[in-house]
Design a protein around this motif. Structure first.
Motif: not given
Ligand code: PLP
Length: 412
Positions: A81-83, A107, A149, A178, A200, A202-203, A352
């Motif tokens: 995951s991004g985390m 975030f 970020e 990030d 991440s 995922s985005k 997002i």
């Protein structure tokens, strides 16, 4: 190669045994070898090859190589995951007693993580404006990483990466960026002095909202000092690969936050259309931001609007593009909810970087457990709606927001 060509061809290898034009999903846990000698070599980094998918897997490896090339790094480690990527990027180098300096508009999950790290003796100092003026006074002997970020989400504040990276390097501290919200389409942080980049994926990299994942990319440029970073002594012989080797042979492997082959496959496919999607997303976001600015009772925050505080930085760093997130303030929570209830196209969801437009009321969701001060630092007010723009036709989005704004006014 220019951006879109590079997405398709840079470090891309078709599967060599069959010529399959996309790297297939190696949905397997272990890889067998002809002898114990071979496996011994693989385990000891003395021969290339795969042993076990928690450590490496061909589908994941292919994704890592492509994203490392895309971000101009020397290598990458993919995470579940991004985390996990954010966590591992830090835990690879930190130990109890160390300090981190981070932006307060990060975030929400990352802010929470820094809270969790206190139990392990790692302290984080937050700055409201991520500028050299605010950061420098907080640097001590114990500062081992500077983390931020580039476009805060949802405050949408933009960091001047060049000035922050030169400050960090003057003190011998690595800058970890990030870059999820900025994406490689807007900027390659390594070109501006970032030492480590995390996403991440995922985005925007995945792009369709169909797999959770993250990645850590190393520039290979930072000179890790063995008197400050323990791993640098142990992995000295790996030269500029010391940081990545430490992750791969150490905490990343042992925590077991590997990326699943199927998710690596989905990301590799998503990656190929990043340029096309981002071009459309940035264009849609700007056009919706301009449209919404025309309503007297709606306050719009989007960094690529010429009257935005960060517009000069957007022009300098991001070729004038503002990314795919905007926020609006509606006057009250009641009106924000009413507006969201009247929208027909956007989905109400906490993500997002999807192809569909998503809206959320951050104050009652992502920031529900934050203090008032934390909310303000993150740019979250009771009447804020965050819009993650999609690739829909902009006229449909404009019309949908127009009618929802009108109705929410009547209901208020
Ligand atoms: C979503 C997000 C994360 C966390 O990523 P997950 O894949 O949800 O674990 C970290 N940083 C930023 C900027 C994000 O938007």
């Amino acid at each position: 190669m220019k951006f879109n060509t590079a997405l398709l061809h840079n470090n891309f290898q078709s599967e060599s045994s069959t010529g399959a034009t996309v790297m297939p999903v190696y949905q397997v846990s272990a890889f067998s070898h002809d002898s114990p000698e071979t496996l011994e070599k693989i385990f000891n980094n003395k021969a290339p090859g795969f042993a076990y998918s928690r450590i490496s897997n061909p589908t994941v490896d292919s994704f890592e190589k492509r994203i490392a090339a895309l971000e101009k790094g020397i290598g990458a480690v993919a995470c579940s995951s991004g985390m996990a990527a954010v966590t591992m990027s830090l835990l690879g180098i930190l130990k109890s007693g160390d300090e981190v300096i981070a932006g307060s508009s990060l975030f929400g999950g990352t802010i929470d993580l820094f809270g969790d790290l206190k139990a392990f003796g790692i302290t984080t100092k937050f700055v409201d404006d991520f500028t050299t003026e605010e950061i420098e006074p907080l640097i001590t002997e114990k500062t081992k990483a500077i983390f931020t970020e580039l476009i805060g989400n949802p405050r949408l504040d933009v960091v001047d990466i060049e000035s922050v990276s030169s400050l960090a390097h003057r003190y011998g501290i690595p800058l970890i960026i990030d870059s999820t919200t900025a994406t490689p389409y807007l900027i390659h942080p390594i070109d501006y002095g970032a030492d480590i980049v995390v996403h991440s994926t995922s985005k925007y990299i995945n792009g369709s909202g169909d797999a959770i994942s993250g990645v850590i990319i190393d520039s290979g440029n930072f000179k890790w000092d063995g008197t400050k970073y323990d791993f640098a002594v142990k992995y000295k012989k790996y030269g500029k690969y010391a940081y990545l080797t430490n992750l791969r042979n150490g905490i990343w492997r042992n925590v077991g936050c590997c990326l699943a082959p199927m998710n690596a496959f989905l990301n590799s496919i998503g990656l190929e259309t990043l340029g096309l999607r981002m071009e459309r997303l940035c264009d849609n976001a700007l056009r919706l931001a301009e449209f919404l600015s025309g309503f007297d009772d709606i306050e719009v925050n989007y960094p690529a609007l010429p009257d935005n505080k960060y517009y000069p930085l957007v022009r300098k760093q991001f070729k004038g593009k503002g990314g795919a997130i905007l926020t609006i303030r509606t006057g009250s929570k009641k009106r924000a909810f009413s507006l969201m209830n009247n929208l027909n196209i956007p989905l109400v969801a906490t993500n997002i970087g999807d192809v569909r437009t998503l809206v959320i009321h951050p104050s009652s969701t992502i920031y529900a457990h934050s203090s008032e001060q934390q909310k303000i630092s993150a740019g979250v007010y009771d009447d804020t709606i965050r819009i993650s723009i999609g690739i829909e036709d902009i006229d449909d989005l404009k019309e949908d927001f127009r009618q929802a704004i009108e109705k929410s006014k009547e209901e208020n």
